[in-house]
Design an enzyme around this catalytic site. Structure first.
Site, PDB file in Angstrom:
ATOM      1  N   ASP A  77       0.886  -1.219  -0.166  1.00  0.00           N
ATOM      2  CA  ASP A  77      -0.116  -0.267   0.156  1.00  0.00           C
ATOM      3  C   ASP A  77       0.809   1.206  -0.117  1.00  0.00           C
ATOM      4  O   ASP A  77       2.014   1.095  -0.440  1.00  0.00           O
ATOM      5  CB  ASP A  77      -0.770  -0.127   1.149  1.00  0.00           C
ATOM      6  CG  ASP A  77      -2.324   0.646   0.813  1.00  0.00           C
ATOM      7  OD1 ASP A  77      -2.111   1.986   0.618  1.00  0.00           O
ATOM      8  OD2 ASP A  77      -3.462   0.171   1.010  1.00  0.00           O
ATOM      9  N   HIS A  95       2.124   2.134  -3.277  1.00  0.00           N
ATOM     10  CA  HIS A  95       1.238   3.066  -3.682  1.00  0.00           C
ATOM     11  C   HIS A  95       1.797   4.603  -3.552  1.00  0.00           C
ATOM     12  O   HIS A  95       0.989   5.353  -3.631  1.00  0.00           O
ATOM     13  CB  HIS A  95       0.048   2.921  -3.189  1.00  0.00           C
ATOM     14  CG  HIS A  95      -0.761   1.612  -3.417  1.00  0.00           C
ATOM     15  ND1 HIS A  95      -1.879   1.299  -2.904  1.00  0.00           N
ATOM     16  CD2 HIS A  95      -0.404   0.499  -4.060  1.00  0.00           C
ATOM     17  CE1 HIS A  95      -2.396   0.022  -3.281  1.00  0.00           C
ATOM     18  NE2 HIS A  95      -1.285  -0.600  -4.167  1.00  0.00           N
TER      19      HIS A  95
END
Ligand SMILES: *[C@@H]1O[C@H](CO)[C@@H](O)[C@H](O)[C@H]1NC(C)=O
Ligand SMILES: *[C@@H]1O[C@H](CO)[C@@H](O)[C@H](O)[C@H]1NC(C)=O
Ligand SMILES: *[C@@H]1O[C@H](CO)[C@@H](O)[C@H](O)[C@H]1NC(C)=O
Ligand SMILES: *[C@@H]1O[C@H](CO)[C@@H](O)[C@H](O)[C@H]1NC(C)=O
Ligand SMILES: *[C@@H]1O[C@H](CO)[C@@H](O)[C@H](O)[C@H]1NC(C)=O
Ligand SMILES: *[C@@H]1O[C@H](CO)[C@@H](O)[C@H](O)[C@H]1NC(C)=O
Ligand SMILES: *[C@@H]1O[C@H](CO)[C@@H](O)[C@H](O)[C@H]1NC(C)=O
Length: 428
Positions: free
Chosen positions: A250, A273
């Site tokens: 993430d 991310h």
């Protein structure tokens, strides 16, 4: 019937007493231990000795087995209790070795402790039993402490693979998995030279911390591991994170609500991310974000570079302002620069209303590298409250494929300023 003579009856009683004391000893001192190799010393631990004027508390002296199988939580808690209750400079030592532990809280305040070092050389392995953890808590939690230094080169291994199937990515009401290392209400914390692996949820989270300095942190989890943000910061101020290597499933770093004066430098991010602000605006009473600086970072193969995301239909009216992103290198990043004000990840959320989070004074300077998608710069702001004062200075983003030029996309942007080189060209 009564054929036993006194001698055998006597030895039987002794056996019984021995067994009893053996079990009691185990139950009280080392729950879960298999009873082998107990040392008398461990019963009355030599709890500390002086070294450089600091009191040393070694978890092994409190019964930690470091065999990677026996649950050592009790020994950690016992060592902490004495360390926190001591007076003066205190050092909690976790020597080399592998320690299996469940959730452990290092909670203060430690009234008479003037400085506190947790010197962790060991490798901590999280128990896989999810029932042991509370929703959204930390596996290892530090709370209400002043002047903590956490260092020593040790590792927090969250053993996430068995927990990831129970993630909450598509469900707003499920039990959140534990964060590897959580810092709550801390003042003047230094975290240096530690590693976090395969967290069940976030690797590291800061909540209501002041004066936090994190350097030389290594974070690693697979690219497809859910919600494994590297470092999440919330309701904190004067936070400085630098020289760290983060590859995860993430956000490498996520800046949540209520933060001010956060500086992030020299981070290598990927997979992951990217570095994110948000998501903001999910709840009514969120604090503002201001004074964020992200500088001298490199993103490689990440889904985003710099992302600012706010929830659609947000109930509150918070703001994010004065944020600078400078000297960032993007290597094959899907969305190098992206503002997304219509974040709505659950099937149950409503995306028809615009976000009420106000974004303003955002500086992107010296951003260069490659984008793996056509739109390298996406500024998609709220229809209800347009973005104000977005500056782009010296942006050079090409397509990784080397084909045609990358493009920009804009929605509801007011007062954008373009300075110096602009590739892709600004929105018309
Ligand atoms: C004492 O401090 C010095 C320098 O700060 C260090 O080199 C030494 O290893 C320390 N000794 C102990 C026992 O911690
Ligand atoms: C803290 O230290 C002072 C003085 O050294 C002592 O009087 C007091 O009892 C200590 N408090 C605790 C909670 O240990
Ligand atoms: C942190 O410092 C502030 C003052 O800057 C103080 O008010 C607060 O009580 C401290 N928090 C803790 C947990 O010690
Ligand atoms: C995350 O949870 C979903 C169900 O909500 C599941 O389909 C998915 O496989 C899980 N992810 C991982 C990596 O286990
Ligand atoms: C979870 O949501 C994502 C989109 O947010 C979707 O692509 C995925 O199929 C969903 N998974 C499940 C198990 O519902
Ligand atoms: C913007 O943030 C920076 C970094 O925290 C700070 O030094 C500066 O004073 C802030 N500017 C304004 C106008 O608040
Ligand atoms: C760039 O990233 C994409 C996925 O986003 C991948 O398919 C592609 O192989 C990568 N290219 C290079 C040159 O690494």
């Amino acid at each position: 019937m009564y054929s036993n003579n006194m001698a055998s009856l006597g030895s039987g009683i002794w056996m019984l007493l021995l067994l009893l004391s053996f079990f009691c000893f185990n139950a009280v001192v080392f729950t879960g231990a298999d009873g082998q190799g107990l040392e008398v010393e461990a019963r009355r631990p030599i709890s500390h000795h002086k070294g450089n004027n600091s009191l040393l508390f070694d978890v092994k002296r409190f019964g930690a087995r470091a065999d990677g199988r026996t649950d050592d939580s009790k020994a950690f808690i016992a060592a902490w209790k004495e360390a926190c209750g001591a007076t003066g400079k205190v050092k909690l030592l976790i020597p080399k070795g592998m320690y299996l532990i469940g959730p452990v809280k290092f909670a203060g305040p430690c009234k008479n402790v003037s400085s506190l070092t947790v010197y962790m050389k060991g490798y901590l392995k999280a128990t896989a039993k999810l029932s042991r953890y509370g929703s959204g808590t930390g596996w290892v939690e530090f709370g209400w402490l002043e002047r903590l230094t956490l260092t020593g080169g040790g590792t927090f291994d969250g053993q996430g693979a068995k927990a990831w199937p129970y993630n909450c990515t598509n469900d707003s009401k499920c039990k959140l998995l534990p964060t590897n290392v959580k810092f709550v209400a801390m003042n003047q914390t230094v975290v240096q030279g530690i590693t976090s692996l395969n967290s069940k949820f976030f690797h590291i989270a800061l909540v209501e911390c002041k004066n936090f300095k994190g350097t030389k942190i290594k974070i690693s989890a697979p690219a497809d591991s859910p919600n494994t943000d590297g470092i999440h910061v919330e309701r904190s101020s004067s936070v400085y994170i630098s020289q760290s290597l983060i590859g995860t499933g993430d956000d490498c770093i996520s800046i949540g609500q209520g933060n001010s004066q956060v500086t992030i430098t020299r981070i290598k991010c990927g997979p992951g991310h990217g570095i994110s602000v948000g998501s903001l605006g999910r709840y009514e009473d969120e604090g503002d974000v201001s004074g964020l600086v992200v500088r001298d970072c490199a993103m490689s193969g990440t889904t985003n570079g710099i992302r600012i995301k706010t929830w659609a239909n947000s109930p509150g009216s918070s703001a994010a302002t004065n944020m600078t992103f400078e000297n960032i290198v993007m290597n094959n990043v899907t969305n190098p620069i992206i503002i997304d004000q219509s974040y709505c990840p659950f099937s149950s959320c409503i995306s028809t209303e615009p976000s009420k989070v106000k974004l303003s004074d955002i500086y992107f300077k010296q951003i260069r590298g490659t984008s793996s998608s056509a739109v390298a710069v996406a500024l998609e702001c709220s229809k209800g409250i347009p973005c104000q004062n977005i500056y782009l200075e010296n942006v050079h983003l090409e397509l990784s494929s080397g084909e045609k030029q990358a493009t920009s996309s804009c929605k509801n942007v007011r007062g954008a300023r373009y300075i110096g080189e602009q590739i892709p060209p600004p929105c018309a």
